[in-house]
Design a protein around this motif. Structure first.
Motif, PDB file in Angstrom:
ATOM      1  N   SER A  37       2.229  -0.003  -9.208  1.00  0.00           N
ATOM      2  CA  SER A  37       3.679  -0.211  -9.151  1.00  0.00           C
ATOM      3  C   SER A  37       4.550   0.737  -8.642  1.00  0.00           C
ATOM      4  O   SER A  37       5.708   0.663  -8.495  1.00  0.00           O
ATOM      5  CB  SER A  37       3.936  -0.309 -10.961  1.00  0.00           C
ATOM      6  N   ASN A  38       3.884   1.914  -8.493  1.00  0.00           N
ATOM      7  CA  ASN A  38       4.794   3.117  -7.622  1.00  0.00           C
ATOM      8  C   ASN A  38       4.775   3.276  -6.198  1.00  0.00           C
ATOM      9  O   ASN A  38       4.985   3.890  -5.724  1.00  0.00           O
ATOM     10  CB  ASN A  38       4.345   4.298  -8.173  1.00  0.00           C
ATOM     11  N   ILE A  39       3.787   2.062  -5.619  1.00  0.00           N
ATOM     12  CA  ILE A  39       3.881   2.117  -4.258  1.00  0.00           C
ATOM     13  C   ILE A  39       5.055   0.951  -3.545  1.00  0.00           C
ATOM     14  O   ILE A  39       4.907  -0.488  -4.030  1.00  0.00           O
ATOM     15  CB  ILE A  39       2.543   1.579  -3.579  1.00  0.00           C
ATOM     16  N   ILE A  40       5.966   1.424  -2.435  1.00  0.00           N
ATOM     17  CA  ILE A  40       6.575   0.405  -1.906  1.00  0.00           C
ATOM     18  C   ILE A  40       6.318   0.208  -0.554  1.00  0.00           C
ATOM     19  O   ILE A  40       6.235   1.349   0.161  1.00  0.00           O
ATOM     20  CB  ILE A  40       8.107   0.692  -2.115  1.00  0.00           C
ATOM     21  N   PHE A  41       5.524  -0.486   0.103  1.00  0.00           N
ATOM     22  CA  PHE A  41       5.206  -0.672   1.340  1.00  0.00           C
ATOM     23  C   PHE A  41       6.277  -1.223   2.328  1.00  0.00           C
ATOM     24  O   PHE A  41       6.963  -2.128   2.142  1.00  0.00           O
ATOM     25  CB  PHE A  41       3.903  -1.770   1.492  1.00  0.00           C
ATOM     26  N   ILE A  42       6.799  -0.309   3.313  1.00  0.00           N
ATOM     27  CA  ILE A  42       7.741  -0.739   4.244  1.00  0.00           C
ATOM     28  C   ILE A  42       7.200  -0.918   5.602  1.00  0.00           C
ATOM     29  O   ILE A  42       6.468  -0.201   6.079  1.00  0.00           O
ATOM     30  CB  ILE A  42       8.716   0.337   4.265  1.00  0.00           C
ATOM     31  N   ASN A  43       7.873  -2.216   6.075  1.00  0.00           N
ATOM     32  CA  ASN A  43       7.099  -2.706   7.135  1.00  0.00           C
ATOM     33  C   ASN A  43       8.260  -3.414   7.985  1.00  0.00           C
ATOM     34  O   ASN A  43       9.070  -3.846   7.528  1.00  0.00           O
ATOM     35  CB  ASN A  43       5.879  -3.796   6.633  1.00  0.00           C
ATOM     36  N   LEU A  44       8.029  -3.271   9.497  1.00  0.00           N
ATOM     37  CA  LEU A  44       9.129  -3.915  10.158  1.00  0.00           C
ATOM     38  C   LEU A  44       8.872  -5.216  10.612  1.00  0.00           C
ATOM     39  O   LEU A  44       9.402  -6.251  10.604  1.00  0.00           O
ATOM     40  CB  LEU A  44       9.251  -2.903  11.408  1.00  0.00           C
ATOM     41  N   LEU A  45       7.363  -5.629  11.229  1.00  0.00           N
ATOM     42  CA  LEU A  45       7.162  -6.803  11.453  1.00  0.00           C
ATOM     43  C   LEU A  45       5.552  -7.194  10.970  1.00  0.00           C
ATOM     44  O   LEU A  45       5.001  -6.331  10.903  1.00  0.00           O
ATOM     45  CB  LEU A  45       6.955  -6.949  13.118  1.00  0.00           C
ATOM     46  N   CYS A  46       5.559  -8.451  10.565  1.00  0.00           N
ATOM     47  CA  CYS A  46       4.533  -8.624   9.683  1.00  0.00           C
ATOM     48  C   CYS A  46       4.291 -10.281  10.166  1.00  0.00           C
ATOM     49  O   CYS A  46       5.022 -10.964  10.451  1.00  0.00           O
ATOM     50  CB  CYS A  46       4.560  -8.689   8.390  1.00  0.00           C
ATOM     51  N   CYS A  47       3.044 -10.834   9.862  1.00  0.00           N
ATOM     52  CA  CYS A  47       2.771 -12.367  10.039  1.00  0.00           C
ATOM     53  C   CYS A  47       2.372 -12.617   8.433  1.00  0.00           C
ATOM     54  O   CYS A  47       1.785 -11.975   7.511  1.00  0.00           O
ATOM     55  CB  CYS A  47       1.402 -12.272  10.775  1.00  0.00           C
ATOM     56  N   PRO A  48       2.618 -13.747   8.128  1.00  0.00           N
ATOM     57  CA  PRO A  48       2.274 -14.477   6.971  1.00  0.00           C
ATOM     58  C   PRO A  48       0.783 -14.165   6.414  1.00  0.00           C
ATOM     59  O   PRO A  48       0.667 -14.065   5.087  1.00  0.00           O
ATOM     60  CB  PRO A  48       2.691 -15.862   6.899  1.00  0.00           C
ATOM     61  N   GLU A  49      -0.130 -14.402   7.188  1.00  0.00           N
ATOM     62  CA  GLU A  49      -1.421 -14.010   6.816  1.00  0.00           C
ATOM     63  C   GLU A  49      -1.847 -12.634   6.266  1.00  0.00           C
ATOM     64  O   GLU A  49      -2.632 -12.515   5.337  1.00  0.00           O
ATOM     65  CB  GLU A  49      -2.374 -14.361   8.051  1.00  0.00           C
ATOM     66  N   GLY A  50      -1.028 -11.819   6.967  1.00  0.00           N
ATOM     67  CA  GLY A  50      -1.322 -10.379   6.534  1.00  0.00           C
ATOM     68  C   GLY A  50      -0.659 -10.043   5.082  1.00  0.00           C
ATOM     69  O   GLY A  50      -1.243  -9.454   4.274  1.00  0.00           O
ATOM     70  N   VAL A  51       0.529 -10.615   4.782  1.00  0.00           N
ATOM     71  CA  VAL A  51       1.141 -10.573   3.659  1.00  0.00           C
ATOM     72  C   VAL A  51       0.349 -11.152   2.548  1.00  0.00           C
ATOM     73  O   VAL A  51       0.004 -10.498   1.581  1.00  0.00           O
ATOM     74  CB  VAL A  51       2.429 -11.196   3.478  1.00  0.00           C
ATOM     75  N   ARG A  52      -0.324 -12.489   2.675  1.00  0.00           N
ATOM     76  CA  ARG A  52      -1.285 -13.155   1.804  1.00  0.00           C
ATOM     77  C   ARG A  52      -2.503 -12.226   1.426  1.00  0.00           C
ATOM     78  O   ARG A  52      -2.893 -12.292   0.407  1.00  0.00           O
ATOM     79  CB  ARG A  52      -1.419 -14.552   2.139  1.00  0.00           C
ATOM     80  N   ALA A  53      -3.004 -11.670   2.590  1.00  0.00           N
ATOM     81  CA  ALA A  53      -4.039 -10.750   2.214  1.00  0.00           C
ATOM     82  C   ALA A  53      -3.904  -9.654   1.641  1.00  0.00           C
ATOM     83  O   ALA A  53      -4.489  -9.350   0.615  1.00  0.00           O
ATOM     84  CB  ALA A  53      -4.635 -10.240   3.589  1.00  0.00           C
ATOM     85  N   MET A  54      -2.824  -9.156   1.560  1.00  0.00           N
ATOM     86  CA  MET A  54      -2.219  -7.879   0.676  1.00  0.00           C
ATOM     87  C   MET A  54      -2.049  -8.297  -0.721  1.00  0.00           C
ATOM     88  O   MET A  54      -2.434  -7.748  -1.767  1.00  0.00           O
ATOM     89  CB  MET A  54      -1.032  -7.327   1.173  1.00  0.00           C
ATOM     90  N   MET A  55      -1.495  -9.657  -0.975  1.00  0.00           N
ATOM     91  CA  MET A  55      -1.355 -10.024  -2.031  1.00  0.00           C
ATOM     92  C   MET A  55      -2.489 -10.356  -2.924  1.00  0.00           C
ATOM     93  O   MET A  55      -2.556 -10.228  -4.290  1.00  0.00           O
ATOM     94  CB  MET A  55      -0.339 -11.239  -2.177  1.00  0.00           C
ATOM     95  N   LYS A  56      -3.507 -10.786  -2.275  1.00  0.00           N
ATOM     96  CA  LYS A  56      -4.829 -11.048  -2.851  1.00  0.00           C
ATOM     97  C   LYS A  56      -5.771  -9.994  -3.152  1.00  0.00           C
ATOM     98  O   LYS A  56      -6.475  -9.975  -3.977  1.00  0.00           O
ATOM     99  CB  LYS A  56      -5.496 -12.153  -1.846  1.00  0.00           C
ATOM    100  N   ALA A  57      -5.403  -8.988  -2.394  1.00  0.00           N
ATOM    101  CA  ALA A  57      -6.537  -7.628  -2.578  1.00  0.00           C
ATOM    102  C   ALA A  57      -6.247  -6.961  -3.798  1.00  0.00           C
ATOM    103  O   ALA A  57      -5.060  -7.262  -4.619  1.00  0.00           O
ATOM    104  CB  ALA A  57      -5.875  -6.735  -1.584  1.00  0.00           C
TER     105      ALA A  57
END
Length: 207
Positions: free
Chosen positions: A187-207
């Protein structure tokens, strides 16, 4: 609690597909509730247009990319917890405002994440910045930790994790695990990203 994931997703699509694009972003945010995207303003679109133009010079690319990164960092700071703070103005009048309730630090995923350090330092004077080096293992094709250097008190801080590109999400997921192993609550981590693809976002959410 999961970490917050903040990114810029301005694409410069033709007007005919802007609405469809907005709907896709809304669906992804619904699927991934800790995902935050920057407001798609004309200024953001103009900046993204410049850095994607093949005619843009190297100096201009660096300058305008840094502007976008600063905007991202400012958005990330808005995700931090604040407490009420009362100060006295030069006119000896009390002013009730807000102040950060927790120290912060940055952690860049080497090497690409280092390109975001200047933007963080520009808006957070004297901020501590750690580094995590993760590369793909040639034999296993899995992310492998090669180097880490973090602030000693990182477990007491909010962490802005920096990486401009997200594809599969492997390196980001591994970096978050490194932070967790060093006592940082998700809860103390904020990942700051410029360009992403939906597959990578979903993978992070499932991890």
């Amino acid at each position: 609690k999961s970490s917050t994931f903040l990114c810029s997703m301005s694409t410069g699509l033709p007007a005919s597909v802007v609405e469809e694009h907005a709907n896709r972003i809304a669906e992804l945010e619904k699927e991934c509730p800790t995902l935050r995207t920057m407001k798609q303003t004309p200024q953001l679109l103009a900046l993204m247009t410049i850095i994607r133009d093949k005619a843009t010079s190297r100096d201009d690319f660096v300058f305008f990319a840094d502007r976008i990164i600063r905007l991202l960092v400012e958005e990330g700071l808005s995700e931090l917890p604040f407490v009420e703070k009362v100060v006295t103005t030069p006119c000896e009048v009390g002013f009730t405002g807000a102040g950060f309730s927790q120290k912060i630090c940055g952690v860049s995923i080497v090497r690409a994440g280092e390109s975001m350090e200047a933007g963080l330092r520009a808006v957070c004077r004297g901020v501590s910045i750690g580094k995590i080096l993760i590369q793909r293992d040639e034999e296993t094709a899995m992310p492998k930790l090669y180097y880490t250097k973090l602030p000693e008190d990182i477990r007491q801080r909010k962490v802005l994790l920096l990486d401009p590109m997200l594809a599969t999400g492997g390196s980001a997921i591994a970096a978050i695990q490194v932070l967790r192993d060093n006592g940082v609550d998700e809860s103390n981590i904020i990942f700051i990203n410029l360009l992403c693809c939906p597959e990578g976002v979903r993978a992070m959410m499932k991890a």
